[in-house]
Scaffold this motif. Structure first.
Motif, PDB file in Angstrom:
ATOM      1  N   GLU A 202      -7.914  -6.466   8.247  1.00  0.00           N
ATOM      2  CA  GLU A 202      -7.451  -7.787   7.848  1.00  0.00           C
ATOM      3  C   GLU A 202      -5.967  -7.735   7.480  1.00  0.00           C
ATOM      4  N   THR A 203      -5.318  -8.881   7.605  1.00  0.00           N
ATOM      5  CA  THR A 203      -3.935  -8.989   7.160  1.00  0.00           C
ATOM      6  C   THR A 203      -3.825 -10.153   6.191  1.00  0.00           C
ATOM      7  N   ARG A 204      -2.779 -10.132   5.409  1.00  0.00           N
ATOM      8  CA  ARG A 204      -2.513 -11.216   4.472  1.00  0.00           C
ATOM      9  C   ARG A 204      -1.007 -11.393   4.385  1.00  0.00           C
TER      10      ARG A 204
ATOM     11  N   ASP B 226      -3.975  -5.018   5.055  1.00  0.00           N
ATOM     12  CA  ASP B 226      -4.565  -4.539   3.800  1.00  0.00           C
ATOM     13  C   ASP B 226      -4.621  -3.019   3.730  1.00  0.00           C
ATOM     14  N   GLU B 227      -4.839  -2.366   4.839  1.00  0.00           N
ATOM     15  CA  GLU B 227      -5.024  -0.916   4.839  1.00  0.00           C
ATOM     16  C   GLU B 227      -3.717  -0.131   4.982  1.00  0.00           C
TER      17      GLU B 227
ATOM     18  N   SER C 267      -4.840  -1.218  -0.342  1.00  0.00           N
ATOM     19  CA  SER C 267      -6.066  -1.932  -0.699  1.00  0.00           C
ATOM     20  C   SER C 267      -6.900  -1.184  -1.735  1.00  0.00           C
TER      21      SER C 267
ATOM     22  N   GLY D 293      -2.406  -3.294  -4.196  1.00  0.00           N
ATOM     23  CA  GLY D 293      -2.914  -3.940  -2.996  1.00  0.00           C
ATOM     24  C   GLY D 293      -3.241  -5.409  -3.190  1.00  0.00           C
ATOM     25  N   CYS D 294      -3.330  -5.858  -4.442  1.00  0.00           N
ATOM     26  CA  CYS D 294      -3.592  -7.263  -4.738  1.00  0.00           C
ATOM     27  C   CYS D 294      -2.307  -8.067  -4.898  1.00  0.00           C
TER      28      CYS D 294
END
Length: 109
Positions: A2-4, A17-18, A55, A60-61
């Motif tokens: 996933e990406t954000r 995320d990773e 993550s 990571g948050c």
């Protein structure tokens, strides 16, 4: 994977995320001595472990990241915080911790 979206040194971009600090530094052409500082709400984290995925860390948050180099001018209150200097000094001591987290300066609790 996933990406954000996150802001890194003032630029908003998609962040997997990773990804690790090392991968992020390489992708953004940051110097090897630049340390990742993450801002997560009222917390600030300095990441010491460059090979662990973000993550898996408090960092990571984060929605805002800064790369900070030794002896660079202070760009904002977070990068000027004395707690940051303490965390950077601790990282030189081969800490076992993967990150150092402290309360964001200027936030009253």
């Amino acid at each position: 994977m996933e990406t954000r979206w996150a802001t890194v040194d003032g630029v908003t971009l998609e962040l997997p995320d990773e990804c690790t600090v090392s991968e992020l530094r390489d992708a953004l052409y940051k110097p090897d001595d630049a340390v990742l500082v993450a801002v997560t709400g009222d917390l600030v984290s300095v990441v010491h472990d460059e090979t662990r995925p973000l993550s898996e860390l408090v960092a990571g948050c984060a929605d805002t990241y800064y790369f900070r180099r030794p002896n660079e001018p202070e760009r904002n209150d977070i990068l000027a915080a004395p707690e940051l200097e303490d965390a950077l000094a601790e990282s030189d001591d081969d800490r076992a911790d993967s990150e150092t987290t402290f309360q964001r300066p200027g936030i009253d609790h």
